[in-house]
Design an enzyme around this catalytic site. Structure first.
Site, short mmCIF file in Angstrom:
data_model
loop_
_atom_site.label_atom_id
_atom_site.label_comp_id
_atom_site.label_asym_id
_atom_site.label_seq_id
_atom_site.Cartn_x
_atom_site.Cartn_y
_atom_site.Cartn_z
N GLU A 9 0.76 -1.26 -0.11
CA GLU A 9 0.13 -0.03 -0.26
C GLU A 9 0.83 1.30 0.18
O GLU A 9 0.51 2.33 0.33
CB GLU A 9 -0.94 0.04 1.24
CG GLU A 9 -2.42 0.36 0.83
CD GLU A 9 -2.88 -0.45 -0.58
OE1 GLU A 9 -2.99 -1.57 -0.44
OE2 GLU A 9 -2.91 0.08 -1.46
N ASP A 36 5.22 2.18 -0.06
CA ASP A 36 6.55 2.06 0.57
C ASP A 36 6.46 3.11 1.80
O ASP A 36 6.10 4.41 1.18
CB ASP A 36 7.90 1.86 -0.08
CG ASP A 36 9.09 2.25 0.53
OD1 ASP A 36 9.60 1.33 1.23
OD2 ASP A 36 9.43 3.54 0.65
#
Ligand SMILES: CCCCC/C=C\C/C=C\C/C=C\C/C=C\C/C=C\CC/C=C/C(=O)SCCNC(=O)CCNC(=O)[C@H](O)C(C)(C)COP(=O)(O)OP(=O)(O)OC[C@H]1O[C@@H](n2cnc3c(N)ncnc32)[C@H](O)[C@@H]1OP(=O)(O)O
Ligand code: FAD
Length: 627
Positions: free
Chosen positions: A424, A426
């Site tokens: 979702e 880094d």
């Protein structure tokens, strides 16, 4: 002994109404009722047992996950559970599975990026699980850089179709959950090409497998990407690899809320920001913040209960040794994590409100708060997942050697949780997005566009205006400092929202007082951790820093008698915690000892391999006495 509460003496110290705190933690009496009921339903059903996961092979583990997912779905249908109850069921089943991505991304993507017509066609199939979807965006060669994705979607006006293709090895879709062995459909993100012109990355609904025999369709190569970190952990999920060889789909399977392609081959961009194509990620990032408070509170519950049970050193005249929770070093490591669990709970509640508000505004084509929503979801996802992953590991260390046993529940919790720092978005890449938002705000200081909401405080940094030309210096050059500024910005939001929570009506004897103590611990721990920055910028004096440290120690002493009650307020069943160290009754040693003998290695007194490898060693003629 069984049935005895070895933590009763701790529970009797509580200075507040634990049942009232349970309601605060759950969010409302209704939410508590649903959570309590569903958690007990799952805990009491042997179909949801999870204590054997670490002894299964990958194939056994995965088949067991499919069984559980089907069993969960049957339970949902038979009991006619609501969507809220069903989501709670998935939460307490506590096993990453393809359903997460079907319900958590595939459906939200269609709802957020599909037209009304597309939603009417696909959502009923998805809600009934007559199709199983995944979110196929990341590729072998690109994950963070979405605009660098290589999969192509080329419009063919002759047939009114898109041709989906993987032109290079690095364009192979790689990582999507549920893709490897289960999903029948994907939302595939690809570069839209119309009439030889590129129009950026868009989402396309692509069927991957036959609904008759589950075999991959023509032009589809699909499989699992292999074992991941840890043994059980995330290996219950079939993260997959997918290649397209000129796969044709009807034009109406491009998600067309943001951009459209007409049957004449005309590309149209709606009057909405193109970043709405990223909307599903924003949605999931806000759910991940709430998930962080759940994961961290689970680890803290285990470490707090065990710290109250464990005794080491300090015996006076043969009396009991000291509870390790009474050591100031243990408190200085544990209680900030307890405060963080509550802080993340409340910021998760606020972020859910912010997301709902921006979604409502988008319906009215009001995009004014979209940049702030993006910055808040990105930054708070980054901050809370980093703190939670580090916090779970700290809780393992707080439990000494026994924290390293699978039966403590902490190694698996860590292994399942840590990818949240990467998926979702880094965490560093997301903080750079926040930094970009902050710099844009600075560049607008002095203009008619006044900072509002979570950046309203920046009007007080007028001095930055003078050096505004300076801040234009290479963003990349200053990125390390900017990321730190982004974290500080997000921490300010967490503390501010905790304080706002305390200004609400909070019923229950002593409940608000306990939350005030936790809020102060959260804030002063940050001050202590970053006092160098506060001192070097003149925000505080050395005397302030000393006072803060003294107050922190005092606050730890105030939390100490309430620590067990504060983790009891999470209302986790022993089944959900999955931890002998964290069991409610604190009867740890007999349970640890009993669990050891259940390990498959102890099925025989003499281990397999003894006769083949050890006996010859022991009986070898030439002694190695010299060693
Ligand atoms: C009934 C049965 C029920 C059963 C119950 C079952 C389940 C229960 C339900 C749910 C389960 C719950 C949870 C489970 C679900 C999920 C969690 C579990 C697993 C996770 C799976 C993981 C999935 C993934 O990882 S998906 C892939 C994620 N990938 C990324 O995040 C990529 C990160 N990269 C990016 O986002 C972008 O590349 C970038 C870094 C933002 C850069 O984008 P780019 O286009 O290059 O833009 P820029 O040039 O940087 O900026 C331009 C401009 O745009 C603005 N911007 C950027 N992004 C956004 C945005 N998202 N929104 C708004 N605006 C944006 C940016 O600020 C800039 O603006 P400016 O020009 O004004 O400065
Ligand atoms: C368990 C798991 C589940 C997943 N599920 C899905 C899924 O269902 N669907 C899906 O589409 N994807 C999924 N993903 C993929 C995930 O979204 C990507 O791994 C993530 O977006 C990071 O991208 P990357 O792997 O390319 O890392 P990279 O971006 O290559 O990062 C590597 C390193 O480079 C650094 N870096 C990269 N860009 C910059 C920059 N501009 N400035 C500074 N540093 C930079 C990063 O900080 C990091 O340290 C999943 C991943 C995992 C681990």
């Amino acid at each position: 002994m069984e049935g005895v509460d070895h933590l009763a003496h701790e529970r009797n110290k509580s200075e507040f109404d634990v049942d009232a705190m349970k309601i605060v933690w759950a969010g409302s009496p209704h939410a508590f009722d649903v959570s309590d009921r569903i958690s007990k339903l799952v805990a009491s059903d042997p179909g949801f047992r999870k204590d054997n996961r670490s002894t299964l092979s990958r194939k056994e583990l995965f088949k067991n996950t499919l069984r559980k997912a089907a069993y969960a779905w049957k339970t949902i249908v038979d009991l006619r559970l609501s969507e809220e109850e069903a989501a709670k069921l998935r939460f307490y089943v506590d096993e990453p599975a393809f359903t997460d991505l079907h319900w958590g991304m595939f459906i939200p993507a269609i709802k957020g990026q599909g037209t009304e017509e597309q939603q009417q066609k696909w959502l009923p199939l998805a809600y009934k699980m007559q199709i199983i979807g995944c979110y196929a965006q990341t590729e072998l060669g690109h994950g963070s850089n979405v605009q660098g994705l290589e999969t192509t979607a080329t419009f063919d006006p002759q047939t009114d179709e898109f041709i989906i293709h993987s032109p290079t090895l690095t364009s192979s879709k790689w990582w999507p959950g549920g893709l490897g062995k289960v999903a029948t459909h994907a939302i595939a993100y690809a570069r839209l090409i119309v009439g030889g012109r590129e129009h950026g990355v868009n989402g396309f609904i692509v069927q991957l497998r036959s609904l008759e025999d589950h075999s991959p369709l023509l032009g589809i190569t699909v499989g699992d990407i292999g074992m991941k970190f840890g043994n059980g952990a995330y290996n219950t999920m079939d993260n997959g690899v997918l290649r397209f060889d000129h796969v044709r789909i009807p034009r109406n399977q491009m998600l067309m809320r943001v951009s459209q392609v007409t049957c004449e081959g005309k590309y149209k961009q709606s009057d909405v920001p193109r970043q709405l194509v990223y909307g599903t990620m924003v949605y999931v990032r806000q759910t991940i913040v709430a998930d962080a408070s759940c994961a961290l509170s689970r680890a803290v519950c285990i470490a707090t209960r065990y710290s109250a049970v464990r005794r080491q050193f300090g015996s006076q005249n043969g009396g009991p040794e000291t509870q390790v929770i009474d050591y100031k070093t243990q408190q200085s490591r544990l209680f900030p994590l307890l405060a963080s669990a509550y802080a993340f709970r409340f910021i998760g509640e606020w972020l859910k409100w912010l997301y709902a508000d921006v979604t409502q505004r988008l319906q009215a084509n009001d995009f004014s708060t979209l940049p702030e929503a993006h910055a808040c979801t990105a930054g708070l996802k980054s901050l809370t997942t980093t703190a939670t992953a580090d916090g779970i590991e700290e809780c393992r260390k707080l439990c000494g050697g026994h924290g390293y046993l699978c039966s403590s529940g902490l190694p698996e919790l860590f292994a399942v949780y840590v990818p949240a720092c990467t998926y979702e978005g880094d965490n560093t890449v997301l903080l750079l997005q926040v930094a970009r938002f902050l710099m844009k705000t600075v560049s607008q200081l002095g203009s008619s566009k006044k900072p509002v909401g979570t950046i309203a405080y920046m009007t007080r940094v007028e001095h930055l205006m003078q050096c505004r030309c300076g801040v234009q210096r290479g963003f990349a050059e200053l990125s390390v400092d900017l990321v730190e500024a982004a974290v500080a910005h997000c921490q300010l939001i967490v503390v501010s929202k905790f304080i706002e929570k305390l200004q609400q009506e909070i019923p229950g004897k002593g409940v608000k007082q306990q939350l005030e103590v936790l809020c102060n611990i959260y804030a002063l721990f940050l001050l202590h951790k970053h006092q160098g920055d506060f001192l070097s910028t003149g925000c505080i004096t050395p005397k302030h820093a000393a006072l803060a440290n003294d107050e922190l120690r005092s606050l730890y002493s105030q939390v100490r008698p309430n620590a067990i009650a504060l983790v009891d307020a999470f209302n986790y069943t022993d089944h959900y915690l999955g931890s002998i160290l964290g069991c409610y009754d604190g009867n740890v040693y007999p349970k640890l000892y009993e669990a050891a003998w259940k390990d498959p290695l102890n099925e025989s007194v003499v281990p397999d391999g003894y006769h083949q490898y050890i006996r010859p060693l022991l009986k070898q003629e030439i002694r190695t006495a010299r060693l």
